[in-house]
Write a protein that holds these residues in place. Sequence first.
Motif, short mmCIF file in Angstrom:
data_model
loop_
_atom_site.label_atom_id
_atom_site.label_comp_id
_atom_site.label_asym_id
_atom_site.label_seq_id
_atom_site.Cartn_x
_atom_site.Cartn_y
_atom_site.Cartn_z
N UNK A 102 0.83 -1.21 0.00
CA UNK A 102 0.00 0.00 0.00
C UNK A 102 0.86 1.25 0.00
N UNK A 103 1.95 1.23 0.76
CA UNK A 103 2.85 2.38 0.85
C UNK A 103 3.50 2.70 -0.49
N UNK A 104 3.82 1.66 -1.27
CA UNK A 104 4.56 1.85 -2.52
C UNK A 104 3.69 1.68 -3.77
N UNK A 105 2.42 1.97 -3.64
CA UNK A 105 1.56 2.05 -4.82
C UNK A 105 1.45 3.51 -5.25
N UNK A 106 1.20 3.76 -6.54
CA UNK A 106 1.13 5.16 -7.00
C UNK A 106 0.07 5.96 -6.27
N UNK A 107 -1.12 5.37 -6.11
CA UNK A 107 -2.23 6.05 -5.45
C UNK A 107 -2.90 5.09 -4.49
N UNK A 122 -4.63 12.66 -14.91
CA UNK A 122 -3.51 12.89 -13.99
C UNK A 122 -3.05 11.59 -13.34
N UNK A 123 -3.99 10.75 -12.98
CA UNK A 123 -3.64 9.46 -12.39
C UNK A 123 -2.85 8.60 -13.39
N UNK A 124 -3.30 8.57 -14.64
CA UNK A 124 -2.62 7.78 -15.66
C UNK A 124 -1.20 8.31 -15.89
N UNK A 125 -1.06 9.62 -15.95
CA UNK A 125 0.27 10.22 -16.16
C UNK A 125 1.21 9.86 -15.02
N UNK A 127 1.01 7.22 -13.11
CA UNK A 127 1.34 5.80 -13.23
C UNK A 127 2.52 5.60 -14.17
N UNK A 128 2.52 6.32 -15.31
CA UNK A 128 3.59 6.19 -16.28
C UNK A 128 4.93 6.67 -15.72
N UNK A 129 4.86 7.61 -14.78
CA UNK A 129 6.08 8.12 -14.16
C UNK A 129 6.54 7.25 -12.99
N UNK A 130 5.58 6.83 -12.17
CA UNK A 130 5.94 6.20 -10.90
C UNK A 130 6.58 4.83 -11.07
#
Length: 215
Positions: A102-107, A122-125, A127-130
Amino acid sequence: DRLLLVSTGTGLFLWRGNNELTRGDTDDRYLDPGAGDVWLSRLQSLEPAQREELSNKYDLVSRDLQQLDNIDKDRYLQKLAMSFIVENPARSMALFFRKIQTLYTPFTEVRPEHATIFNDMQRFAFLLIFYPTLVLGLIGVLHGLSSWREHLPLYLVVLSISIAYGITTAAARFRIPIEPFLVLYAAQGAVLVWGLIRSAQRQVRDFVVANVREA
């Protein structure tokens, strides 16, 4: 009339991360002993016999807590959480790793009143970065093990924060203090990956040139 190093609350969050209805997700932060929307909704998902047993247990817990001040409430919940951990070691370990995830998920999920903070784009962007950053960061961390003494101060910061939230409760935003370290190691990982790509390109080029000359 008692000395506190920082504040009360440690026992409460330890209990929230380690009780019969803990799931290891971000909503664990909103659990309250025997009360509250999250507690009651999770309670309803149990079998009737389990539900009745847990309800009876936390009726007594609630009665005990009403007679205590904030400091003693915190100590009471800390003992309750420790008892759960000792009596359920396998489940406690599974919850620990679930909270690290949970700590290391994007959201992580937010309360309904905050649902509009990020839109889908914004969430998708992010995800592509994280995820690439996380993978490159892991490569950088693993590479640093060869000279672990030099990297130990950074490792200890990341480990201490990860373990603390793995034991209590977790949410994606809790990793903000260690994200600069993740970016640093991701930069190192990117350099390593780029070096491997360049090396592979040179090997392929040399192989092709050698075969052309032979031909």
